[in-house]
Enzyme design. Structure first.
Site, mmCIF file in Angstrom:
data_model
loop_
_atom_site.group_PDB
_atom_site.id
_atom_site.type_symbol
_atom_site.label_atom_id
_atom_site.label_comp_id
_atom_site.label_asym_id
_atom_site.label_seq_id
_atom_site.Cartn_x
_atom_site.Cartn_y
_atom_site.Cartn_z
ATOM 1 N N ARG A 139 6.279 2.643 4.486
ATOM 2 C CA ARG A 139 4.659 2.324 5.328
ATOM 3 C C ARG A 139 3.728 3.899 4.983
ATOM 4 N NH1 ARG A 139 4.808 -1.866 4.249
ATOM 5 N NH2 ARG A 139 4.580 -3.721 4.865
ATOM 6 N N GLU A 193 -5.554 0.646 3.940
ATOM 7 C CA GLU A 193 -4.978 0.712 2.798
ATOM 8 C C GLU A 193 -5.800 -0.802 2.940
ATOM 9 O OE1 GLU A 193 -1.127 -0.824 1.590
ATOM 10 O OE2 GLU A 193 -0.060 1.408 1.967
ATOM 11 N N HIS A 227 0.276 -0.096 -4.055
ATOM 12 C CA HIS A 227 1.540 -0.805 -3.096
ATOM 13 C C HIS A 227 1.460 -1.589 -4.014
ATOM 14 C CE1 HIS A 227 2.292 -2.218 2.079
ATOM 15 N NE2 HIS A 227 3.189 -2.277 0.899
HETATM 16 C C1 MLT Z 1 6.691 -5.533 2.362
HETATM 17 O O1 MLT Z 1 6.712 -5.535 3.911
HETATM 18 O O2 MLT Z 1 6.708 -6.766 2.246
HETATM 19 C C2 MLT Z 1 6.231 -4.728 1.431
HETATM 20 O O3 MLT Z 1 5.905 -3.376 2.029
HETATM 21 C C3 MLT Z 1 5.121 -5.403 0.381
HETATM 22 C C4 MLT Z 1 4.372 -6.199 0.636
HETATM 23 O O4 MLT Z 1 3.246 -5.854 1.767
HETATM 24 O O5 MLT Z 1 3.357 -7.059 0.177
#
Ligand code: MLT
Length: 316
Positions: A233, A262, A280
Site C-alpha cells: 500500500r 491513487e 498497482h
Molecule cells: C488487493 O488489495 O487485493 C490488491 O492490492 C489488489 C487490488 O487492490 O486490486
C-alpha cells in the site's frame, strides 16, 4: 430471490458462478458514486467490489437494504469499515486469491530494478545500444528485509531464498522459532533491520503503525545503496523521503506498485534514475482475478443464503 450488485469489473468466472447460483440474481453497475451509489445499494442485498468504487461514510449513511459487501481482493481501504458496521453491513475480503501473483510482482520488481530492465528497454526502443550504462546488481548473496510475514510476505521470502538471498523478517505476530523454521532471521524491530538489508519489501496493510515506516528519519539508518520495493500500500514509504534518499544517493533504487494517492500519474519519482514504477498491478493476473472473483462470490452467496460469515473485516 437474493439480489447482488457488482460494483467494479469482475472476472467472468465470478459472474458465471452468480449466474448459476439458485435464488440469486445480479446486476453489474460500475462507476457509481454519491447519491447514485447510495440509491443502488438500497436496491440490493449484497455487493461485490474491487478497489474502484468508494464506499464512504456519506454513501453508507442511509443504506438500509444492503447486508454485506465483499471485496474481491485483500485491501478494504475503499470501504469505510466503521460506517459499514454502523449501517449493519458485513464487510468481507478474499485474503488468499492474489497471494502468489502479488508475491511474484514484488520479485519481478526487485529483479527488474536490479538489472535496469525498463530503462534498458527504453534505450533500445529509442535506438541506443547502451551496454555500459546499465551495469546491474546480482541478488544472490544479498540480504532482503521482509516486513510482514503473512501470506504474501512468506511467499516473497520463499522465492528470495530460492534466489539465494538471505532473508530477515519482521512480523509482530510471528514467533522467532517459526521464522527460524522457515529459514528467516527474525528481527524485533523494523528499524533494527534497516542497517543490514540490501533490499527491503513491505507486505502489510496501511495503518497508523505502518504509515511512513520509512521516512526521513530512517534515511539515516538505511544501509547505503539499499533498494526498496512496495507492492502493498502506498504511504508505507514516505514518497518525499524516497525522493530525498535517491537524490542523496543513500537509496540506489525504488520499485513501487502502489502510491500515497491513487490513481497516480504524476510523481517526482517517475523518471528518476533507479526508479521503477507500475500502476498497482500486483493482483493483475488472470489467475488472481479469477480466484478473487470466485472467492468473493462464494463468500457473498454463502452469507446471503446461510448467514455464514468468513473473512469479516468489520470494525466499529
Ligand atoms: C488487493 O488489495 O487485493 C490488491 O492490492 C489488489 C487490488 O487492490 O486490486
Amino acid at each position: 430471490m437474493h439480489k447482488v450488485i457488482v460494483l467494479d469489473d469482475l472476472a467472468q468466472d465470478g459472474l458465471d458462478l452468480l449466474d448459476q447460483a439458485d435464488d440469486f440474481e445480479y446486476e453489474v453497475r460500475t462507476g457509481l458514486k454519491g447519491d447514485d451509489l447510495r440509491n443502488a445499494l438500497n436496491e440490493f442485498d449484497g455487493a461485490i467490489c474491487r478497489s474502484g468504487v468508494k464506499l464512504t461514510p456519506d454513501v453508507l449513511d442511509g443504506v438500509r437494504q444492503l447486508k454485506a459487501v465483499v471485496r474481491a481482493g485483500v485491501g478494504t481501504d475503499n470501504i469505510d469499515k466503521p460506517a459499514a458496521t454502523k449501517a449493519g453491513v458485513v464487510v468481507m475480503n478474499t485474503p488468499a486469491g492474489n497471494t502468489l501473483s502479488t508475491a511474484e510482482h514484488a520479485i519481478t520488481l526487485m529483479l527488474a530494478m536490479s538489472r535496469n530492465v525498463a530503462p534498458a528497454n527504453q534505450g533500445l526502443v529509442e535506438g541506443r545500444w547502451d551496454r555500459k550504462k546499465y551495469m546491474g546488481t546480482q541478488v544472490a548473496g544479498k540480504t532482503l528485509g521482509v516486513v510482514g510475514l503473512g501470506r504474501i510476505g512468506l511467499e516473497v521470502a520463499k522465492r528470495a531464498q530460492a534466489l539465494e538471498m538471505k532473508v530477515l523478517g519482521y512480523d509482530p505476530f510471528m514467533s522467532k522459532q517459526r521464522a527460524e523454521e522457515l529459514g528467516i532471521e527474525h528481527v524485533d524491530t523494523v528499524d533494527g533491520m534497516l542497517p543490514h538489508v540490501d533490499y527491503l519489501t513491505v507486505h502489510t496493510p496501511l495503518t497508523d503503525e505502518t504509515r511512513n515506516m520509512v521516512n526521513v528519519t530512517q534515511l539515516e539508518i538505511l544501509k547505503p545503496g539499499v533498494r526498496l520495493i512496495n507492492c502493498a500500500r502506498g504511504g508505507i514509504y514516505n514518497e518525499n523521503a524516497l525522493v530525498e534518499g535517491l537524490k542523496s544517493g543513500k537509496i540506489a533504487g525504488v520499485a513501487l506498485d502502489v502510491y500515497e494517492e491513487e490513481p497516480c500519474t504524476d510523481s517526482p519519482l517517475f523518471g528518476m534514475p533507479g526508479v521503477l514504477c507500475t500502476p498497482h498491478l500486483g493482483a493483475s493476473t488472470e489467475e488472481a482475478q479469477t480466484q478473487v472473483a470466485v472467492e468473493a462470490v462464494h463468500l457473498l452467496t454463502d452469507f446471503l443464503a446461510n448467514g455464514t460469515i468468513r473473512h469479516s473485516v468489520n470494525v466499529a
